[in-house]
Write a protein that holds these residues in place. Structure first.
Motif, PDB file in Angstrom:
ATOM      1  N   ASP A 197       9.628   7.269   1.464  1.00 52.98           N
ATOM      2  CA  ASP A 197      10.469   7.973   0.518  1.00 52.98           C
ATOM      3  C   ASP A 197       9.990   9.412   0.520  1.00 52.98           C
ATOM      4  O   ASP A 197       9.053   9.771  -0.194  1.00 52.98           O
ATOM      5  N   ASN A 198      10.616  10.225   1.354  1.00 56.50           N
ATOM      6  CA  ASN A 198      10.147  11.597   1.517  1.00 56.50           C
ATOM      7  C   ASN A 198      10.283  12.422   0.243  1.00 56.50           C
ATOM      8  O   ASN A 198       9.517  13.359   0.027  1.00 56.50           O
ATOM      9  N   ALA A 199      11.250  12.083  -0.589  1.00 55.48           N
ATOM     10  CA  ALA A 199      11.406  12.793  -1.854  1.00 55.48           C
ATOM     11  C   ALA A 199      10.195  12.598  -2.753  1.00 55.48           C
ATOM     12  O   ALA A 199       9.897  13.448  -3.597  1.00 55.48           O
ATOM     13  N   LYS A 200       9.507  11.482  -2.581  1.00 56.01           N
ATOM     14  CA  LYS A 200       8.305  11.196  -3.354  1.00 56.01           C
ATOM     15  C   LYS A 200       7.024  11.459  -2.569  1.00 56.01           C
ATOM     16  O   LYS A 200       5.935  11.159  -3.053  1.00 56.01           O
ATOM     17  N   ASN A 201       7.165  11.992  -1.362  1.00 54.12           N
ATOM     18  CA  ASN A 201       6.014  12.246  -0.490  1.00 54.12           C
ATOM     19  C   ASN A 201       5.158  10.998  -0.312  1.00 54.12           C
ATOM     20  O   ASN A 201       3.925  11.064  -0.355  1.00 54.12           O
ATOM     21  N   THR A 202       5.821   9.880  -0.097  1.00 57.11           N
ATOM     22  CA  THR A 202       5.122   8.603  -0.063  1.00 57.11           C
ATOM     23  C   THR A 202       5.612   7.731   1.084  1.00 57.11           C
ATOM     24  O   THR A 202       6.811   7.645   1.336  1.00 57.11           O
ATOM     25  N   VAL A 203       4.672   7.096   1.752  1.00 54.34           N
ATOM     26  CA  VAL A 203       4.945   6.051   2.727  1.00 54.34           C
ATOM     27  C   VAL A 203       4.392   4.749   2.176  1.00 54.34           C
ATOM     28  O   VAL A 203       3.296   4.716   1.620  1.00 54.34           O
ATOM     29  N   TYR A 204       5.153   3.682   2.349  1.00 55.17           N
ATOM     30  CA  TYR A 204       4.756   2.376   1.855  1.00 55.17           C
ATOM     31  C   TYR A 204       4.499   1.420   3.011  1.00 55.17           C
ATOM     32  O   TYR A 204       5.234   1.409   4.000  1.00 55.17           O
ATOM     33  N   LEU A 205       3.470   0.629   2.862  1.00 53.44           N
ATOM     34  CA  LEU A 205       3.186  -0.441   3.804  1.00 53.44           C
ATOM     35  C   LEU A 205       3.238  -1.758   3.046  1.00 53.44           C
ATOM     36  O   LEU A 205       2.323  -2.084   2.290  1.00 53.44           O
ATOM     37  N   GLN A 206       4.329  -2.483   3.239  1.00 54.70           N
ATOM     38  CA  GLN A 206       4.496  -3.787   2.617  1.00 54.70           C
ATOM     39  C   GLN A 206       3.877  -4.833   3.525  1.00 54.70           C
ATOM     40  O   GLN A 206       4.277  -4.968   4.682  1.00 54.70           O
ATOM     41  N   MET A 207       2.918  -5.560   3.011  1.00 52.65           N
ATOM     42  CA  MET A 207       2.191  -6.549   3.785  1.00 52.65           C
ATOM     43  C   MET A 207       2.474  -7.931   3.219  1.00 52.65           C
ATOM     44  O   MET A 207       2.196  -8.190   2.041  1.00 52.65           O
ATOM     45  N   LEU A 259       0.836  -1.186   0.000  1.00 48.80           N
ATOM     46  CA  LEU A 259       0.000   0.000   0.000  1.00 48.80           C
ATOM     47  C   LEU A 259       0.876   1.243   0.000  1.00 48.80           C
ATOM     48  O   LEU A 259       1.989   1.235   0.520  1.00 48.80           O
ATOM     49  N   SER A 260       0.354   2.307  -0.570  1.00 47.31           N
ATOM     50  CA  SER A 260       1.053   3.579  -0.590  1.00 47.31           C
ATOM     51  C   SER A 260       0.192   4.658   0.040  1.00 47.31           C
ATOM     52  O   SER A 260      -1.031   4.616  -0.041  1.00 47.31           O
ATOM     53  N   CYS A 261       0.853   5.611   0.657  1.00 47.92           N
ATOM     54  CA  CYS A 261       0.195   6.766   1.251  1.00 47.92           C
ATOM     55  C   CYS A 261       0.922   7.999   0.768  1.00 47.92           C
ATOM     56  O   CYS A 261       2.141   8.104   0.929  1.00 47.92           O
ATOM     57  N   THR A 262       0.186   8.923   0.192  1.00 49.61           N
ATOM     58  CA  THR A 262       0.808  10.095  -0.414  1.00 49.61           C
ATOM     59  C   THR A 262       0.033  11.366  -0.106  1.00 49.61           C
ATOM     60  O   THR A 262      -1.194  11.364  -0.117  1.00 49.61           O
ATOM     61  N   PHE A 263       0.733  12.442   0.178  1.00 45.82           N
ATOM     62  CA  PHE A 263       0.199  13.790   0.151  1.00 45.82           C
ATOM     63  C   PHE A 263       1.353  14.770   0.123  1.00 45.82           C
ATOM     64  O   PHE A 263       2.501  14.408   0.380  1.00 45.82           O
ATOM     65  N   LEU A 264       1.044  16.016  -0.182  1.00 43.07           N
ATOM     66  CA  LEU A 264       2.060  16.996  -0.542  1.00 43.07           C
ATOM     67  C   LEU A 264       3.157  17.175   0.508  1.00 43.07           C
ATOM     68  O   LEU A 264       4.335  17.138   0.178  1.00 43.07           O
ATOM     69  N   GLU A 265       2.779  17.362   1.760  1.00 41.72           N
ATOM     70  CA  GLU A 265       3.748  17.652   2.814  1.00 41.72           C
ATOM     71  C   GLU A 265       3.924  16.481   3.766  1.00 41.72           C
ATOM     72  O   GLU A 265       4.150  16.653   4.957  1.00 41.72           O
ATOM     73  N   LEU A 266       3.862  15.304   3.218  1.00 45.36           N
ATOM     74  CA  LEU A 266       3.994  14.090   4.018  1.00 45.36           C
ATOM     75  C   LEU A 266       5.296  14.047   4.808  1.00 45.36           C
ATOM     76  O   LEU A 266       5.335  13.515   5.917  1.00 45.36           O
TER      77      LEU A 266
END
Length: 119
Positions: free
Chosen positions: A71-81, A20-27
């Motif tokens: 990956d803060n450069a991509k404003n993304t958090v990943y949840l590997q399940m 899963l990915s989580c994204t927003f501008l100022e993550l």
């Protein structure tokens, strides 16, 4: 985008994996938590990652199976399940954690993405 947006959910067989990915501008400003909501069950807080990614915590129900990264450069958090189980079936949400992963104090969260684990 002020509100986090989740993606990557879907149908997977027991024992399978999903990311899963989580994204927003100022993550990158926030610690990010994941929680899930399953039918008939209370909210289940499952994981949290610090702003830098140096500290990650998991609930006992997912520890050893789920992995958080960012990956803060991509404003993304990943949840590997991994090794998904039917009881993992839920809507998964990411949220800013204003307590820095100390107390699950959520500022904002996304609409969620459905994860269904079934044969």
């Amino acid at each position: 985008q002020v509100q986090p947006v989740e993606s990557g959910g879907g149908l997977v067989q027991p024992g399978g994996s999903l990311t899963l990915s989580c994204t927003f501008l100022e993550l990158d400003y926030y610690a990010i938590a994941w929680f899930r909501q399953a039918p008939g069950k209370a909210r289940d807080d499952i994981a949290c990652i610090s702003r830098t990614g140096d500290n990650v915590g998991y609930s006992e129900s997912v520890k050893g199976r789920f992995t958080l990264s960012r990956d803060n450069a991509k404003n993304t958090v990943y949840l590997q399940m991994n090794n998904l189980k039917p009881e993992d079936t839920a809507v998964y949400h990411c949220a800013t954690d204003l307590s820095r992963c100390k107390r699950a104090e959520f500022g904002s969260w996304g609409p969620g993405t459905q994860v269904t684990v079934s044969s």
